[in-house]
Scaffold this active site. Sequence first.
Site, PDB file in Angstrom:
ATOM      1  N   ASP A  46      13.981 -23.342   1.556  1.00 20.50           N
ATOM      2  CA  ASP A  46      14.696 -22.803   2.713  1.00 20.50           C
ATOM      3  C   ASP A  46      15.184 -21.363   2.478  1.00 20.50           C
ATOM      4  O   ASP A  46      16.037 -20.858   3.191  1.00 20.50           O
ATOM      5  CB  ASP A  46      15.873 -23.712   3.078  1.00 20.50           C
ATOM      6  N   HIS A 249      -4.740  -2.059  -7.434  1.00 17.28           N
ATOM      7  CA  HIS A 249      -3.494  -2.614  -6.915  1.00 17.28           C
ATOM      8  C   HIS A 249      -2.831  -3.550  -7.936  1.00 17.28           C
ATOM      9  O   HIS A 249      -2.395  -4.651  -7.605  1.00 17.28           O
ATOM     10  CB  HIS A 249      -3.738  -3.338  -5.577  1.00 17.28           C
ATOM     11  N   ASP A 266       2.576   4.039  -9.058  1.00 21.19           N
ATOM     12  CA  ASP A 266       2.385   4.255  -7.626  1.00 21.19           C
ATOM     13  C   ASP A 266       3.554   3.547  -6.950  1.00 21.19           C
ATOM     14  O   ASP A 266       3.596   2.318  -6.903  1.00 21.19           O
ATOM     15  CB  ASP A 266       1.036   3.663  -7.189  1.00 21.19           C
ATOM     16  N   ASP A 277       5.087   7.622  -0.461  1.00 20.39           N
ATOM     17  CA  ASP A 277       4.020   6.979  -1.247  1.00 20.39           C
ATOM     18  C   ASP A 277       3.554   7.994  -2.291  1.00 20.39           C
ATOM     19  O   ASP A 277       2.824   8.918  -1.959  1.00 20.39           O
ATOM     20  CB  ASP A 277       2.888   6.589  -0.283  1.00 20.39           C
ATOM     21  N   HIS A 390     -12.364   4.756  -4.127  1.00 18.75           N
ATOM     22  CA  HIS A 390     -11.591   4.658  -2.880  1.00 18.75           C
ATOM     23  C   HIS A 390     -11.584   5.988  -2.145  1.00 18.75           C
ATOM     24  O   HIS A 390     -12.045   6.998  -2.656  1.00 18.75           O
ATOM     25  CB  HIS A 390     -10.166   4.146  -3.152  1.00 18.75           C
ATOM     26  N   HIS A 394      -4.608   8.111   3.368  1.00 17.23           N
ATOM     27  CA  HIS A 394      -4.373   7.275   4.551  1.00 17.23           C
ATOM     28  C   HIS A 394      -3.215   7.880   5.323  1.00 17.23           C
ATOM     29  O   HIS A 394      -2.449   8.687   4.788  1.00 17.23           O
ATOM     30  CB  HIS A 394      -4.069   5.829   4.135  1.00 17.23           C
ATOM     31  N   HIS A 401       0.399   2.167   5.001  1.00 15.61           N
ATOM     32  CA  HIS A 401      -0.921   2.517   5.525  1.00 15.61           C
ATOM     33  C   HIS A 401      -0.740   2.552   7.040  1.00 15.61           C
ATOM     34  O   HIS A 401      -0.886   1.542   7.718  1.00 15.61           O
ATOM     35  CB  HIS A 401      -1.987   1.496   5.126  1.00 15.61           C
ATOM     36  N   GLU A 424      -4.793  11.501  -2.395  1.00 11.83           N
ATOM     37  CA  GLU A 424      -4.660  10.722  -3.626  1.00 11.83           C
ATOM     38  C   GLU A 424      -5.980  10.412  -4.320  1.00 11.83           C
ATOM     39  O   GLU A 424      -6.374   9.259  -4.410  1.00 11.83           O
ATOM     40  CB  GLU A 424      -3.925   9.415  -3.335  1.00 11.83           C
ATOM     41  N   TYR A 428     -11.122   6.202 -12.589  1.00 10.14           N
ATOM     42  CA  TYR A 428     -10.867   4.934 -13.276  1.00 10.14           C
ATOM     43  C   TYR A 428     -12.099   4.606 -14.095  1.00 10.14           C
ATOM     44  O   TYR A 428     -13.144   4.246 -13.540  1.00 10.14           O
ATOM     45  CB  TYR A 428     -10.574   3.834 -12.245  1.00 10.14           C
ATOM     46  N   ARG A 445      -4.441   8.453 -11.177  1.00  9.35           N
ATOM     47  CA  ARG A 445      -4.374   8.779  -9.758  1.00  9.35           C
ATOM     48  C   ARG A 445      -3.209   9.732  -9.564  1.00  9.35           C
ATOM     49  O   ARG A 445      -2.175   9.586 -10.232  1.00  9.35           O
ATOM     50  CB  ARG A 445      -4.201   7.506  -8.906  1.00  9.35           C
ATOM     51  N   GLU A 447      -1.001  11.315  -6.320  1.00 11.03           N
ATOM     52  CA  GLU A 447      -0.846  11.115  -4.873  1.00 11.03           C
ATOM     53  C   GLU A 447       0.393  11.820  -4.349  1.00 11.03           C
ATOM     54  O   GLU A 447       1.487  11.656  -4.880  1.00 11.03           O
ATOM     55  CB  GLU A 447      -0.725   9.605  -4.577  1.00 11.03           C
TER      56      GLU A 447
HETATM   57 CA    CA Z   1      -0.013   4.796  -2.963  1.00  9.83          CA
END
Ligand code: CA
Length: 476
Positions: A46, A249, A266, A277, A390, A394, A401, A424, A428, A445, A447
């Site tokens: 709950d 991710h 990130d 971001d 990628h 975005h 996003h 970004e 990799y 990365r 960004e």
């Molecule tokens: Ca990001």
Amino acid sequence: MNAPIIKPPQFPSNEFSNRRDQLLQMIGADSIAIVPSALLKIRNRDAEFPFRQESDFLYLTNFNEPDAVAVFVPEREEGEYILFCREKNEKTERWTGRMAGLEGAVETYGADDAFPIEDIDDIVPGLMENRTAVHYSMGADPVFDQQVMSWVSGLRTKIRSGVRAPHEFVSLDLILHDMRLYKSPSEHNFMRHAAKVSIDAHQRAMQRCQDGLYEYQLEAEITHEFRSNGMDAAYTSIVGSGENGCILHYIENNAPLRDGDLVLIDAGSEYQGYASDITRTFPVNGKFSEPQRQLYQIVLDAQAAGIEQAKAGNTWNQPHEAAVKAIVTGLLELGLLSGDLESILEKEKKKEVEQAKQAKEKLSHRHQTPLINEENDIDKELSYKQFYMHKTGHWLGLDVHDVGDYKIDDEWRLLEPGMVMTVEPGLYISPHKDVDKKWWNIGIRIEDDVLITQNGNEVLTQELVKEVDDIERFMQ
Ligand code: CA
């Protein structure tokens, strides 16, 4: 103790009513629009997840409660903006917190009229009468979808008694998401504020970083800074060290930080719903190794090239194309790819066009056409997509996003002042027989958040270090 912290911006009092007026005007007098709030979601048993308002609803109402529905009825004399919400109830409030109630909905949130949410089935069909189109976004909540349909079909059974029922459903996304894409000056200030707090958070993690700590301890520094400013993470923070930096991710955040590895963070806060971001990648011990530095510099150059192309009049895809070109150039120089720049880019472009075509065919014919066999391709020859898989960014806004079309009539859309996007690029490098071992398991990365302006752009997250020398100096 530091007092909290930075003075947060506020919206001018007409910000939300301006948005509603714009929506009312755009849907037109023949229409009605229906926008439900988010639902509370059970985490376990709950206990509920922290409540996060649905972004379309928040954008139009600034009303931060569940069990609410906003209805917009253009040119209705008794009022165009009707809010259904929970009635005030002392007992419930004692247990689950304050609520605005019907009076607050009108007084504080500017509704022309407010009704108990329980009465919605009795009231909305009447508001729909003699309107031709219902603007509503299907698919988020099947139960509510059914409810909306039942209002319309209920009206249709009364056609013989002279009632005209709506005969058209229009996705509200078309109008509303385009509105959300063009941010107002006040929204830019909100996003600057979220960016500032995120910069401080990343700096805090960078300063705290040393080998022997765990990834989650850097996450804790990030969270500390967000909460010290009364803010939450706009999305689950990614803290990936070593090979974890190659998982796009990665959110386990539970590995130890090792001397000699890079760590990729990130993470971004959200201020009253508006996201930031940011990604930075830095050495656990504060000093880049030579291979790390070489790859890092490629990503940094790619990001600079991307940001330079993020300007009004360019297409959405131009920053990506510029970043890819810089990445491939760099990988050729380091010997991670072989061949020549133009033919590599050409080949990938052809492949993308072919894949898009096949995806379309698959959709229209609903039968399986054999897709390009990428596995085989990869075995023969390394493609930059194995290292950079990628897109370069975005939209950014109330959703991390954010909403808004990237293409219009199958063409990349033009960037315009007021839009906010991320830039970004990354690299990799997973273990591969044709890749020198010194590059293995390096994930990078970088960004930043970029506001498109009249004369170019403003990088909202500019202040956070990213040059190799600057990072090393900052971490000393
Ligand atoms: Ca990001």
